[in-house]
Design a protein around this motif. Structure first.
Motif, PDB file in Angstrom:
ATOM      1  N   GLY A 290      29.536 -31.901   2.019  1.00 36.76           N
ATOM      2  CA  GLY A 290      30.386 -31.832   1.158  1.00 36.76           C
ATOM      3  C   GLY A 290      30.726 -31.107   0.537  1.00 36.76           C
ATOM      4  N   ARG A 291      31.650 -30.367  -0.271  1.00 36.80           N
ATOM      5  CA  ARG A 291      31.996 -29.612  -1.187  1.00 36.80           C
ATOM      6  C   ARG A 291      32.962 -28.862  -1.588  1.00 36.80           C
ATOM      7  N   THR A 292      33.614 -28.623  -2.907  1.00 45.16           N
ATOM      8  CA  THR A 292      34.397 -28.461  -3.411  1.00 45.16           C
ATOM      9  C   THR A 292      34.947 -27.407  -4.610  1.00 45.16           C
ATOM     10  N   HIS A 293      35.523 -26.443  -4.567  1.00 45.67           N
ATOM     11  CA  HIS A 293      35.558 -25.599  -5.864  1.00 45.67           C
ATOM     12  C   HIS A 293      36.989 -25.645  -6.780  1.00 45.67           C
ATOM     13  N   THR A 294      36.997 -25.674  -7.425  1.00 44.15           N
ATOM     14  CA  THR A 294      38.648 -25.754  -8.493  1.00 44.15           C
ATOM     15  C   THR A 294      39.519 -24.179  -7.856  1.00 44.15           C
ATOM     16  N   GLY A 295      38.349 -23.677  -7.721  1.00 39.04           N
ATOM     17  CA  GLY A 295      39.670 -22.525  -6.847  1.00 39.04           C
ATOM     18  C   GLY A 295      39.799 -21.065  -8.044  1.00 39.04           C
ATOM     19  N   LYS A 296      40.459 -20.126  -8.867  1.00 41.98           N
ATOM     20  CA  LYS A 296      40.312 -19.424  -9.890  1.00 41.98           C
ATOM     21  C   LYS A 296      42.118 -19.783 -10.037  1.00 41.98           C
ATOM     22  N   VAL A 297      43.149 -20.788  -9.949  1.00 42.87           N
ATOM     23  CA  VAL A 297      44.095 -21.007 -10.137  1.00 42.87           C
ATOM     24  C   VAL A 297      44.145 -22.269 -11.037  1.00 42.87           C
ATOM     25  N   ARG A 298      43.864 -23.527 -10.424  1.00 38.53           N
ATOM     26  CA  ARG A 298      44.272 -24.734 -11.055  1.00 38.53           C
ATOM     27  C   ARG A 298      42.627 -24.744 -12.285  1.00 38.53           C
ATOM     28  N   PRO A 299      42.993 -25.869 -13.283  1.00 36.87           N
ATOM     29  CA  PRO A 299      42.021 -25.806 -14.035  1.00 36.87           C
ATOM     30  C   PRO A 299      41.313 -27.316 -13.629  1.00 36.87           C
ATOM     31  N   HIS A 300      41.540 -27.922 -12.643  1.00 37.05           N
ATOM     32  CA  HIS A 300      41.256 -28.998 -12.052  1.00 37.05           C
ATOM     33  C   HIS A 300      40.935 -28.632 -10.398  1.00 37.05           C
ATOM     34  N   ASN A 301      40.138 -29.554  -9.676  1.00 35.72           N
ATOM     35  CA  ASN A 301      40.549 -29.518  -8.160  1.00 35.72           C
ATOM     36  C   ASN A 301      41.435 -30.761  -6.839  1.00 35.72           C
ATOM     37  N   GLU A 302      41.583 -29.932  -6.462  1.00 41.21           N
ATOM     38  CA  GLU A 302      42.572 -31.112  -5.588  1.00 41.21           C
ATOM     39  C   GLU A 302      42.241 -31.362  -4.737  1.00 41.21           C
ATOM     40  N   ASP A 303      40.987 -30.924  -4.539  1.00 41.05           N
ATOM     41  CA  ASP A 303      40.831 -31.333  -2.861  1.00 41.05           C
ATOM     42  C   ASP A 303      40.386 -32.801  -2.544  1.00 41.05           C
ATOM     43  N   ALA A 304      39.990 -32.837  -1.453  1.00 42.28           N
ATOM     44  CA  ALA A 304      38.978 -33.862  -1.572  1.00 42.28           C
ATOM     45  C   ALA A 304      38.504 -34.500   0.352  1.00 42.28           C
ATOM     46  N   PHE A 305      37.654 -35.098   0.301  1.00 45.06           N
ATOM     47  CA  PHE A 305      36.582 -35.209   1.169  1.00 45.06           C
ATOM     48  C   PHE A 305      36.221 -36.530   1.463  1.00 45.06           C
ATOM     49  N   LEU A 306      36.108 -36.254   3.278  1.00 45.03           N
ATOM     50  CA  LEU A 306      35.472 -38.122   3.403  1.00 45.03           C
ATOM     51  C   LEU A 306      34.617 -38.197   4.276  1.00 45.03           C
ATOM     52  N   GLU A 307      33.335 -38.698   4.326  1.00 46.64           N
ATOM     53  CA  GLU A 307      32.473 -39.060   5.792  1.00 46.64           C
ATOM     54  C   GLU A 307      32.390 -40.561   5.718  1.00 46.64           C
ATOM     55  N   ARG A 308      32.791 -40.532   7.489  1.00 45.27           N
ATOM     56  CA  ARG A 308      32.759 -42.080   7.788  1.00 45.27           C
ATOM     57  C   ARG A 308      32.294 -41.830   9.450  1.00 45.27           C
ATOM     58  N   THR A 309      31.195 -41.529   9.631  1.00 44.87           N
ATOM     59  CA  THR A 309      30.033 -41.127  10.280  1.00 44.87           C
ATOM     60  C   THR A 309      29.701 -42.745  11.302  1.00 44.87           C
ATOM     61  N   ASP A 310      30.060 -44.255  10.398  1.00 47.09           N
ATOM     62  CA  ASP A 310      30.456 -44.953  11.571  1.00 47.09           C
ATOM     63  C   ASP A 310      31.455 -45.626  12.931  1.00 47.09           C
ATOM     64  N   ILE A 311      32.660 -44.445  12.408  1.00 52.30           N
ATOM     65  CA  ILE A 311      33.717 -44.251  12.869  1.00 52.30           C
ATOM     66  C   ILE A 311      33.001 -43.007  13.828  1.00 52.30           C
ATOM     67  N   GLY A 312      32.461 -41.731  13.757  1.00 52.52           N
ATOM     68  CA  GLY A 312      32.744 -40.519  13.851  1.00 52.52           C
ATOM     69  C   GLY A 312      34.200 -39.403  13.430  1.00 52.52           C
ATOM     70  N   LEU A 313      34.427 -39.772  12.211  1.00 54.55           N
ATOM     71  CA  LEU A 313      35.176 -39.538  11.090  1.00 54.55           C
ATOM     72  C   LEU A 313      34.712 -37.909   9.700  1.00 54.55           C
TER      73      LEU A 313
END
Length: 74
Positions: A12-35
């Motif tokens: 996973g990779r996120t980027h702050t974008g062109k407007v905000r000074p901080h990143n508001e995105d998040a991601f999760l990998e739960r391979t144990d439950i296929g999520l």
């Protein structure tokens, strides 16, 4: 027919974008439950980073289900 367990690799990779000074995105990998989850931080809305972090935290805390039906009712 394949009867073994499937293995997945992800990144996973996120980027702050062109407007905000901080990143508001998040991601999760739960391979144990296929999520895999991507929570977009709702840029432009107040506390978008809090909202995306809250959903990721909640999903990260899920106990592995006994079966698919149980998981859908959670």
């Amino acid at each position: 027919m394949y009867g073994g367990k499937l293995n997945f690799r992800s990144i996973g990779r996120t980027h702050t974008g062109k407007v905000r000074p901080h990143n508001e995105d998040a991601f999760l990998e739960r391979t144990d439950i296929g999520l895999w989850v991507v929570a977009d931080g709702m840029g432009g809305h107040h506390a978008g980073d809090v909202a995306s972090a809250m959903i990721i935290d909640r999903l990260a805390a899920l106990e592995p289900p006994v079966d698919g039906r149980t998981f859908l009712r959670t």
